[in-house]
Design an enzyme around this catalytic site. Structure first.
Site, PDB file in Angstrom:
ATOM      1  CE1 TYR A 117      -3.319  -2.666  -0.228  1.00 41.94           C
ATOM      2  CE2 TYR A 117      -4.075  -2.077   1.959  1.00 41.94           C
ATOM      3  CZ  TYR A 117      -4.209  -2.832   0.812  1.00 41.94           C
ATOM      4  OH  TYR A 117      -5.242  -3.730   0.712  1.00 41.94           O
ATOM      5  CE  LYS A 155       2.456 -17.205  -1.344  1.00 42.14           C
ATOM      6  NZ  LYS A 155       2.083 -18.661  -1.378  1.00 42.14           N
ATOM      7  CG  ASP A 185      -0.376 -20.108   0.498  1.00 44.55           C
ATOM      8  OD1 ASP A 185       0.405 -19.955   1.468  1.00 44.55           O
ATOM      9  OD2 ASP A 185      -0.032 -20.678  -0.560  1.00 44.55           O
ATOM     10  CG  ASP A 217      -6.919  -4.425   3.821  1.00 47.53           C
ATOM     11  OD1 ASP A 217      -7.854  -4.391   4.650  1.00 47.53           O
ATOM     12  OD2 ASP A 217      -6.993  -3.889   2.696  1.00 47.53           O
ATOM     13  CG  ASP A 231     -11.866  -7.347   6.018  1.00 50.71           C
ATOM     14  OD1 ASP A 231     -11.320  -6.631   6.881  1.00 50.71           O
ATOM     15  OD2 ASP A 231     -12.664  -6.897   5.171  1.00 50.71           O
TER      16      ASP A 231
HETATM   17  C1  IPM Z   1      -8.911  -1.092   6.277  1.00 48.25           C
HETATM   18  C2  IPM Z   1      -9.565  -0.633   5.033  1.00 48.25           C
HETATM   19  C3  IPM Z   1      -8.684   0.313   4.289  1.00 48.25           C
HETATM   20  C4  IPM Z   1      -7.359  -0.332   3.991  1.00 48.25           C
HETATM   21  C5  IPM Z   1      -9.301   0.748   2.997  1.00 48.25           C
HETATM   22  C6  IPM Z   1     -10.626   1.388   3.207  1.00 48.25           C
HETATM   23  C7  IPM Z   1      -8.358   1.558   2.200  1.00 48.25           C
HETATM   24  O1  IPM Z   1      -9.911  -1.697   4.238  1.00 48.25           O
HETATM   25  O2  IPM Z   1      -8.641  -0.272   7.145  1.00 48.25           O
HETATM   26  O3  IPM Z   1      -8.660  -2.278   6.402  1.00 48.25           O
HETATM   27  O4  IPM Z   1      -7.240  -1.038   3.013  1.00 48.25           O
HETATM   28  O5  IPM Z   1      -6.432  -0.165   4.724  1.00 48.25           O
HETATM   29 MN    MN Z   2      -9.586  -3.585   5.066  1.00 50.55          MN
END
Ligand code: IPM
Ligand code: MN
Length: 369
Positions: free
Chosen positions: A145, A199, A231, A255, A259
Site C-alpha cells: 500500500y 510469502k 495462503d 488487510d 477481514d
Molecule cells: C482497512 C480498510 C482500508 C485499507 C481501505 C478502506 C483503504 O480496508 O482499514 O482495512 O485497506 O487499509
Molecule cells: Mn480492510
C-alpha cells in the site's frame, strides 16, 4: 502526544465518516459517557471533525490540515468508517479513504486488530468464546500500500510496487513481540507466540520481512516464534484459530487476513482496531462504511464500541476499556442484545448502544464470566 495530560482539557477528536459511520458514532457516545461516569474519570471533550468521501465530494480533499493538526494534539482520536464507492480519484481509487493520509501522516506503523469470539453471536466457526482470541498486527505504513497513489502504467498495463524496509519491519515486529509479552498466550496451549505471516517462498521482499522478523525475535527468547505462508495462514485461521496469539504481517496481507479473521467470529461488524505509532494513534472499526444500509438504524455498532474500549486502553484508562468490553460481553451472553443471523443488532443500532451503556451503569463492577 496521545497521553492524558491533567493540565489540559482532554480532547477526543471524532470523525464520524461516511455511510453508517455517523450512526455508529451516535450509538457509541452514550457508551463512552457511561464508562467515564462509572470510572469517575474526567470526561474527554468531544470534538467533531468532518473527513472522508462526502468531504472530498464537496471540497476536493478528504481531510483538512486543521483536522490533522487537531488529531496530532488531541488525547485520542476515534473515527467511523469512511469511503463511498462512487467517489473516486482520477486514478480510479476511492477518494474518501483516510487511511492513506492518516496512517502515513501520523506514522501509525502498527495496525492492531484483535479478533475475539464473542458470546451469543452466531459465528460460522464453531468455537467457544475463549477459544478464539488473537491479535493481527498489520504493518501500516509501507508494504504494497505504499504504492497508494503511485501506481505506474498506461491503458495496457499497471504496476504497484511493494516496499519492505528494515526500519519499518523492525518496529512493527517489535510491537508484536511486546504485545505478546502482555498477553496470556494462545488459547490452545497458553504459549506466548508470534506468528510471522508472509510469502517468503515466492517474493524476495517477503523473505526480507522474515529475515528481519528473525533478527527481532532473537531479543524475545521467551516468546515462541512461528512462520506461516499467507495462503496456509488463511486456512489455519479458519480451521485452527486456537493456535494463534499474535500475528504480524505486511500491510496488504494484514488487510485481507484481518477481514478473514473477522468473518470467522461472525463478521467485521464486530471488529475494532487501533492505528498506533510512537507519537500518535487513532482508532476505528476494521470495516467499510456500508452505504447501502446507511441511515436505516440497522448497522451493528459493536465494532465501533469495542474500538472505543481499545482507545481507552491505549490512553491509560484501562478501567474504561474493561467496563465497555465486559458490558458488551454481558449483554450478548445474557441475550439483552441479540445479533440476528444477518449480523444486524435486534432493535437497531441506537438501541444496541443504549443497552450497552445501561449495562455499564447498572452493573459497573460485575466481573466478566
Ligand atoms: C482497512 C480498510 C482500508 C485499507 C481501505 C478502506 C483503504 O480496508 O482499514 O482495512 O485497506 O487499509
Ligand atoms: Mn480492510
Amino acid at each position: 502526544m496521545n497521553t492524558l495530560n491533567p493540565a489540559h482539557q482532554n480532547r477526543l477528536v471524532i470523525i464520524p465518516g461516511d455511510g453508517i459511520g455517523p450512526e455508529l458514532i451516535n450509538a457509541t457516545l452514550p457508551v463512552i459517557e457511561a464508562a467515564q461516569r462509572v470510572a469517575e474519570i474526567s470526561p474527554l471533550i468531544f470534538e467533531f471533525h468532518e473527513g472522508g468521501a462526502s468531504l472530498y465530494q464537496r471540497t476536493g480533499q478528504n481531510l483538512t490540515p486543521e483536522t490533522l493538526q487537531s488529531i496530532k494534539t488531541a488525547t485520542a482520536t476515534m473515527k467511523g468508517p469512511v469511503g463511498l464507492p462512487e467517489i473516486r480519484r482520477p486514478d480510479g481509487t476511492e477518494a474518501g479513504v483516510l487511511g492513506g493520509v492518516l496512517r502515513i501522516e501520523l506514522d501509525t506503523f502498527a495496525n492492531v486488530r484483535p479478533i475475539r469470539m464473542l458470546p451469543g453471536v452466531n459465528a460460522p466457526i464453531k468455537a467457544a468464546v475463549n477459544e478464539i482470541d488473537y491479535v493481527i498486527v498489520r504493518e501500516n505504513t509501507e508494504g504494497l500500500y505504499l504504492s497508494r497513489g503511485k501506481g505506474v502504467g498506461n491503458d495496457a498495463a499497471m504496476t504497484d510496487t511493494m516496499m519492505i524496509t528494515r526500519i519499518g519491519t523492525e518496529r512493527v515486529v517489535r510491537y508484536a513481540f511486546e504485545l505478546a509479552q502482555l498477553r496470556s498466550g494462545a488459547p490452545s496451549d497458553g504459549i506466548s507466540r508470534v506468528t510471522c505471516v508472509d510469502k517468503s517462498n515466492v517474493l524476495a521482499s517477503f523473505a526480507f520481512f522474515r529475515k528481519i522478523f528473525d533478527e527481532v525475535a532473537e531479543q524475545y527468547p521467551k516468546i515462541q516464534r512461528r512462520y506461516l505462508y499467507a495462503d496456509a495462514a488463511a486456512q489455519e485461521l479458519v480451521i485452527r484459530p486456537q493456535q494463534f496469539d499474535v500475528l504480524v504481517m505486511e500491510n496488504f496481507l494484514g488487510d485481507i487476513l484481518s477481514d478473514l479473521g473477522g468473518g470467522t467470529i461472525g463478521g467485521v461488524g464486530l471488529c475494532p482496531s487501533g492505528n498506533i505509532g510512537d507519537h500518535h494513534s487513532y482508532f476505528e472499526p476494521i470495516h467499510g462504511s456500508a452505504p447501502d444500509i446507511a441511515g436505516m438504524d440497522i448497522a451493528n455498532p459493536i465494532s465501533q464500541i469495542l474500538t472505543a474500549a481499545q482507545m481507552f486502553d491505549h490512553i491509560g484508562h484501562k478501567e474504561c476499556g474493561t467496563l465497555i468490553r465486559d458490558s458488551v460481553y454481558r449483554v450478548l451472553a445474557a441475550g439483552d442484545l441479540q445479533i440476528a443471523a444477518n449480523g444486524q443488532p435486534v432493535g437497531g443500532t441506537r438501541k444496541a448502544g443504549d443497552t450497552i451503556a445501561a449495562e455499564i451503569e447498572a452493573h459497573p463492577f460485575r466481573v466478566e464470566s
